[in-house]
Write an enzyme that holds these catalytic residues in place. Structure first.
Site, PDB file in Angstrom:
ATOM      1  N   ARG A   1      76.620  42.296   0.598  1.00 20.24           N
ATOM      2  CA  ARG A   1      77.175  41.320   1.547  1.00 20.24           C
ATOM      3  C   ARG A   1      77.234  39.932   0.921  1.00 20.24           C
ATOM      4  NH1 ARG A   1      75.259  41.489   7.312  1.00 20.24           N
ATOM      5  NH2 ARG A   1      77.243  40.437   7.466  1.00 20.24           N
TER       6      ARG A   1
ATOM      7  N   ASN B   1      76.573  34.593  12.526  1.00 22.71           N
ATOM      8  CA  ASN B   1      76.971  35.057  11.185  1.00 22.71           C
ATOM      9  C   ASN B   1      75.973  34.606  10.129  1.00 22.71           C
ATOM     10  OD1 ASN B   1      79.140  36.012  12.555  1.00 22.71           O
ATOM     11  ND2 ASN B   1      80.556  34.415  11.876  1.00 22.71           N
TER      12      ASN B   1
ATOM     13  N   ASP C   1      76.967  34.549   6.917  1.00 25.55           N
ATOM     14  CA  ASP C   1      77.745  33.974   5.813  1.00 25.55           C
ATOM     15  C   ASP C   1      77.701  32.447   5.888  1.00 25.55           C
ATOM     16  OD1 ASP C   1      80.030  32.844   7.385  1.00 25.55           O
ATOM     17  OD2 ASP C   1      80.489  34.942   7.821  1.00 25.55           O
TER      18      ASP C   1
ATOM     19  N   HIS D   1      70.828  34.152  13.451  1.00 27.06           N
ATOM     20  CA  HIS D   1      70.462  35.450  12.860  1.00 27.06           C
ATOM     21  C   HIS D   1      70.122  35.339  11.372  1.00 27.06           C
ATOM     22  CE1 HIS D   1      72.654  37.884  16.250  1.00 27.06           C
ATOM     23  NE2 HIS D   1      71.495  37.387  16.634  1.00 27.06           N
TER      24      HIS D   1
ATOM     25  N   CYS E   1      58.077  35.994  -4.840  1.00 25.75           N
ATOM     26  CA  CYS E   1      58.076  34.770  -4.036  1.00 25.75           C
ATOM     27  C   CYS E   1      57.660  33.611  -4.954  1.00 25.75           C
ATOM     28  CB  CYS E   1      57.095  34.909  -2.878  1.00 25.75           C
ATOM     29  SG  CYS E   1      56.755  33.329  -2.057  1.00 25.75           S
TER      30      CYS E   1
ATOM     31  N   THR F   1      83.062  37.285  19.103  1.00 25.57           N
ATOM     32  CA  THR F   1      81.808  38.048  19.246  1.00 25.57           C
ATOM     33  C   THR F   1      81.969  39.068  20.370  1.00 25.57           C
ATOM     34  OG1 THR F   1      79.424  37.897  19.648  1.00 25.57           O
ATOM     35  CG2 THR F   1      80.779  36.150  20.623  1.00 25.57           C
TER      36      THR F   1
ATOM     37  N   LEU G   1      89.735  38.602  19.963  1.00 20.28           N
ATOM     38  CA  LEU G   1      90.875  39.497  19.790  1.00 20.28           C
ATOM     39  C   LEU G   1      91.080  40.375  21.021  1.00 20.28           C
ATOM     40  CD1 LEU G   1      92.801  39.837  17.440  1.00 20.28           C
ATOM     41  CD2 LEU G   1      91.280  41.564  16.487  1.00 20.28           C
TER      42      LEU G   1
HETATM   43  P1  OAD Z   1      80.947  42.426  16.396  1.00 18.28           P
HETATM   44  O1  OAD Z   1      81.461  43.178  15.214  1.00 18.28           O
HETATM   45  O2  OAD Z   1      80.110  43.144  17.368  1.00 18.28           O
HETATM   46  O3  OAD Z   1      82.172  41.828  17.206  1.00 18.28           O
HETATM   47  C1  OAD Z   1      83.208  41.130  16.586  1.00 18.28           C
HETATM   48  C2  OAD Z   1      84.203  40.691  17.662  1.00 18.28           C
HETATM   49  O4  OAD Z   1      85.209  39.919  17.023  1.00 18.28           O
HETATM   50  C3  OAD Z   1      84.896  41.825  18.393  1.00 18.28           C
HETATM   51  O5  OAD Z   1      84.887  41.580  19.798  1.00 18.28           O
HETATM   52  C4  OAD Z   1      86.317  41.793  17.842  1.00 18.28           C
HETATM   53  O6  OAD Z   1      87.290  42.160  18.816  1.00 18.28           O
HETATM   54  C5  OAD Z   1      86.476  40.334  17.497  1.00 18.28           C
HETATM   55  N1  OAD Z   1      87.429  40.070  16.417  1.00 18.28           N
HETATM   56  C6  OAD Z   1      87.731  40.861  15.352  1.00 18.28           C
HETATM   57  N2  OAD Z   1      88.643  40.276  14.573  1.00 18.28           N
HETATM   58  C7  OAD Z   1      88.931  39.076  15.152  1.00 18.28           C
HETATM   59  C8  OAD Z   1      89.815  38.004  14.834  1.00 18.28           C
HETATM   60  N3  OAD Z   1      90.591  38.037  13.755  1.00 18.28           N
HETATM   61  N4  OAD Z   1      89.852  36.927  15.666  1.00 18.28           N
HETATM   62  C9  OAD Z   1      89.082  36.901  16.781  1.00 18.28           C
HETATM   63  N5  OAD Z   1      88.234  37.869  17.135  1.00 18.28           N
HETATM   64  C10 OAD Z   1      88.161  38.956  16.335  1.00 18.28           C
HETATM   65  O7  OAD Z   1      80.211  41.125  15.816  1.00 18.28           O
HETATM   66  P2  OAD Z   1      79.181  40.152  16.535  1.00 18.28           P
HETATM   67  O8  OAD Z   1      79.469  40.007  17.977  1.00 18.28           O
HETATM   68  O9  OAD Z   1      79.116  38.932  15.693  1.00 18.28           O
HETATM   69  O10 OAD Z   1      73.351  40.845  13.987  1.00 18.28           O
HETATM   70  O11 OAD Z   1      77.834  40.956  16.351  1.00 18.28           O
HETATM   71  C11 OAD Z   1      76.635  40.395  16.801  1.00 18.28           C
HETATM   72  C12 OAD Z   1      75.489  40.779  15.908  1.00 18.28           C
HETATM   73  O12 OAD Z   1      75.414  42.193  15.783  1.00 18.28           O
HETATM   74  C13 OAD Z   1      75.611  40.299  14.485  1.00 18.28           C
HETATM   75  O13 OAD Z   1      75.185  38.959  14.299  1.00 18.28           O
HETATM   76  C14 OAD Z   1      74.701  41.221  13.747  1.00 18.28           C
HETATM   77  C15 OAD Z   1      75.042  42.538  14.431  1.00 18.28           C
HETATM   78  O14 OAD Z   1      74.014  43.414  14.510  1.00 18.28           O
HETATM   79  C16 OAD Z   1      72.467  40.852  12.980  1.00 18.28           C
HETATM   80  O15 OAD Z   1      72.745  41.140  11.827  1.00 18.28           O
HETATM   81  C17 OAD Z   1      71.102  40.442  13.388  1.00 18.28           C
END
Ligand code: OAD
Length: 225
Positions: A55, A86, A88, A103, A130, A170, A196
């Site tokens: 990643r 995120n 990143d 996160h 470390c 999200t 989206l």
């Molecule tokens: P998800 O992968 O669950 O959701 C991403 C969202 O972005 C979805 O609702 C998609 O429809 C939307 N999406 C995709 N492409 C897009 C675009 N071009 N423009 C706008 N929206 C778009 O990701 P997160 O909600 O970030 O945690 O996931 C939450 C957490 O779950 C992450 O931080 C991670 C994961 O487990 C950890 O690593 C602790």
């Protein structure tokens, strides 16, 4: 205006970084949940290091997009608290500062033994020491499933004072972030979802802007003035 923005993987999707739930959710035939937990790290630390090394490499190849940059512009004109799920660094490279990484961050390593944090090398493994205590106990400074997200007090306070709350890219499936809209609405903020498609917590939002982040985020920022 006092604005709180929460971003998720969708804002970085058009920069070429995979979201968590849009595809099959697999990495090298492992479920994401099987590499992003403290139990996974105990069971197979080499696998978990490899996952985050990959990643880091993908993030280094990616460039911030128009949505990241639009949020940097927003901060120049409003009192913005930018919270991201995120790991990143595309918000920072897109011009934002003081980003709250709830996160954790790929750019940081954490000592599982003494709690020291340091800038992560691009590749870590079971032998990474470390720099503070010398123990070979480096782990990614990432909040895994079952662990407490970072900076929660600061985030709840900002949400309580927000006039506008926006969730961008999200899916609304991971708490506590998925509950921010509900709390912001109760505290009197106007809540906007930019995604989206509709998220799992869509009902908590007054307004829904549906489309790719690179299009709808700059438009929304432009409208706020
Ligand atoms: P998800 O992968 O669950 O959701 C991403 C969202 O972005 C979805 O609702 C998609 O429809 C939307 N999406 C995709 N492409 C897009 C675009 N071009 N423009 C706008 N929206 C778009 O990701 P997160 O909600 O970030 O945690 O996931 C939450 C957490 O779950 C992450 O931080 C991670 C994961 O487990 C950890 O690593 C602790």
């Amino acid at each position: 205006m006092r604005i709180v923005v929460l971003t998720g993987a969708g804002i970085s999707a058009e920069s070429g970084l995979r979201t968590f739930r849009a595809e099959d959710g697999l990495w090298e035939d492992h479920r994401i949940e099987d590499v992003a937990t403290p139990e996974a790290f105990i069971r197979d630390p080499a696998l978990v290091h490899r996952f985050y090394n990959a990643r880091r490499a993908a993030t280094a190849q990616a460039e911030p997009n128009a949505a990241h940059r639009a949020l940097a512009d927003l901060a120049a004109r409003h009192e913005l608290t930018l919270v991201t799920q995120n790991v990143d660094d595309l918000h920072e490279r897109g011009g934002s500062s003081n980003v709250i990484h709830m996160h954790g961050e790929l750019a940081s390593s954490l000592c599982a033994s003494c709690g020291h944090r340091w800038p992560s090398p691009m590749e870590t493994d079971r032998k990474t020491l470390c720099p503070a205590c010398g123990t070979a106990a480096a782990r990614p400074d990432i909040v895994w499933f079952g662990e407490m997200p970072y900076h929660m007090e600061q985030i709840w306070e900002a949400i309580q004072q927000a006039e506008i709350f926006a969730a961008i890219g999200t899916s609304g499936q991971v708490y506590p972030a998925a509950g921010f809209g509900h709390q912001a609405r109760r505290s009197g903020a106007h809540c906007v979802e930019l995604n989206l498609d509709r998220s799992a917590v869509s009902r908590d939002f007054h307004e829904h802007l549906i489309g790719p982040a690179t299009q709808i985020v700059p438009e929304w920022v432009g409208r706020l003035g």
